[in-house]
Write a protein that holds these residues in place. Structure first.
Motif, PDB file in Angstrom:
ATOM      1  N   ASP A 128       0.988  -1.144   0.383  1.00 32.78           N
ATOM      2  CA  ASP A 128      -0.413   0.018   0.606  1.00 32.78           C
ATOM      3  C   ASP A 128       1.030   1.665   0.043  1.00 32.78           C
ATOM      4  O   ASP A 128       0.205   1.949  -0.570  1.00 32.78           O
ATOM      5  N   HIS A 151      -4.092  -3.810   0.878  1.00 32.55           N
ATOM      6  CA  HIS A 151      -5.115  -3.650   2.120  1.00 32.55           C
ATOM      7  C   HIS A 151      -6.397  -3.547   1.009  1.00 32.55           C
ATOM      8  O   HIS A 151      -7.318  -2.785   0.719  1.00 32.55           O
ATOM      9  N   ARG A 154      -9.921  -3.271   2.263  1.00 30.52           N
ATOM     10  CA  ARG A 154     -10.451  -2.012   3.431  1.00 30.52           C
ATOM     11  C   ARG A 154     -10.521  -0.925   2.237  1.00 30.52           C
ATOM     12  O   ARG A 154     -10.502   0.086   2.052  1.00 30.52           O
TER      13      ARG A 154
END
Ligand SMILES: [Zn+2]
Length: 418
Positions: A128, A151, A154
């Motif tokens: 990320d 990620h 998310r």
């Protein structure tokens, strides 16, 4: 309605007739390709090299991940895009400043500029920390997407242009330190190409495998074979496939297999006293990092009273240090932004890495592996491979002068014969 071409950072890029997939194989030293071809385990890449285009290009120095990803996606050297490491030292505060965010990136990527002109673009990265730089200035309102496999659980429409990325890809969240983190990036790209037919995909992997395994190791072979299958699928879906890398990788060991390290801060402290200088290892994510945070390029920042000439004189004969350059010389020779440079830049030879203080580097992460890493000029060669041939003009350009990896998009967009 679409334009015929878009100008990004001084280069005109043709509007692609078919999707363009640019893959940055993190740590993708040309030796892995050579070995893979010889071993017959990467038939698609082998065919691209035979029927399409391939060259070994100069990468950006220092041969680290962020500077090179930014060079590839902006099409410009670090002196233009501004990112020359993971962090530098703020002299006023004597504190490190992180360079991996979007704040210090001076120009936008090719993907971002195309997204602002109505193209659907996809940027997927393994870790990320790169994501926000890659998507700086990107318009996510028209179906463009940017996320990391790290990620992928998310994602939000607002930040990434996609929700439920794991469900969309149909895979669980990959382990942070695994080949799967990279293969997830490629699988996500394949799924997006199938389902949403974007114009441009930039897929940036992680060098976990290359840090751990030399060319020819069964784990490295398996990873390259897995990647090759996926590259074949991109091609079968009608894409132009462009493969490059951010940097290579070399083993950095003594004859007995222990890491070959010059502890530069310890040397300078012994010579000039503690506090007279600060060594910054710009490969690190922080002062103390995993995998020892060791690379082949560091910067020395002098405090008042210590001149760069004295530092250069004191360390230029140290075995393993190949180049010891002033701030001006390193910026000129390697086309770097002068602002973040230290007073002295120090480059290791092919087998030597440079650390700060021995006590600050944690080498336990090696767990018996021989240290393999990058940062020096010996890891700056990277492949550029296209699945389609390029025009005579571009072929000549590659013969006359060695390409730079920041030309990868130019070759993929403008060089290929449609
Ligand atoms: Zn890298």
């Amino acid at each position: 309605m679409t334009a015929n071409s878009i100008t990004v950072n001084g280069t005109d890029y043709r509007w692609p007739q078919r999707p363009v997939v640019v893959v940055c194989i993190d740590g993708g030293d040309p030796e892995y390709i050579e070995h893979g071809v010889a071993a017959g385990i990467i038939p698609n890449i082998e065919r691209y090299m035979r029927e399409g285009f391939h060259a070994v290009a100069h990468g950006t120095m220092p041969s680290f991940t962020c500077p090179n990803n930014m060079s590839i996606v902006t099409g410009r050297p670090a002196s233009v895009h501004g990112i020359s490491g993971n962090f530098y030292l703020n002299r006023a505060t004597n504190q490190p400043v992180v360079m991996t965010g979007p704040e210090l990136l001076r120009v936008n990527s090719v993907m971002s500029e195309f997204s602002r002109h109505g193209a659907r673009v996809v940027s997927v990265t393994a870790k990320d920390k790169l994501r926000r730089q890659l998507q700086k200035g990107m318009d996510l309102a028209n179906g463009s997407i940017s996320f990391s496999s790290q990620h992928a659980d998310r994602c939000t429409m607002e930040e990434n242009g996609i929700e439920d990325a794991l469900e969309f890809v149909g895979q669980p969240l990959p382990d942070m330190y695994s080949a799967d983190l990279s293969l997830f990036v490629l699988d996500a790209g394949l799924r997006l190409l199938e389902e949403r037919r974007p114009n441009i995909l930039y897929l940036s992997l992680t060098d976990f495998i290359q840090h751990a395994y030399a060319p020819g190791h069964p784990e490295a072979d398996r990873f390259y074979a897995e990647m090759d299958v996926r590259f074949g699928r991109f091609e079968a879906l009608g894409a132009t496939v462009a493969l490059t890398a951010d940097h290579g990788m070399n083993e950095k060991t003594n004859d007995d297999g222990t890491p070959c390290v010059v502890w530069l801060q310890d040397l300078l402290d012994a010579e000039f006293g503690e506090g007279a200088s600060t060594v910054i290892c710009p490969i690190a994510d922080a002062f103390v990092g995993h995998h020892g945070a060791l690379g082949g390029f560091v910067r020395v920042y002098c405090r008042e009273g210590l001149s760069s000439e004295r530092v250069i004189d004191a360390i230029r004969e140290v075995p393993g240090l190949e180049r010891v350059l002033s701030r001006e010389d390193v910026a000129r020779e390697f086309d770097l932004p002068v602002g973040p440079e230290g007073d002295v830049a120090v480059l290791g030879d092919v087998r030597t890495v440079i650390g700060a203080r021995e006590v600050d580097h944690d080498l336990s992460g090696l767990k018996g592996h021989r240290l393999r890493t990058h940062g020096s000029v010996h890891e700056a060669d990277v492949p550029i491979i296209l699945n389609r041939p390029v025009s005579d003009e571009y072929a000549r350009g590659a013969e006359d002068a060695r390409l730079h990896s920041y030309q990868a998009f130019d070759y993929a967009f403008n060089g290929i014969v449609d």
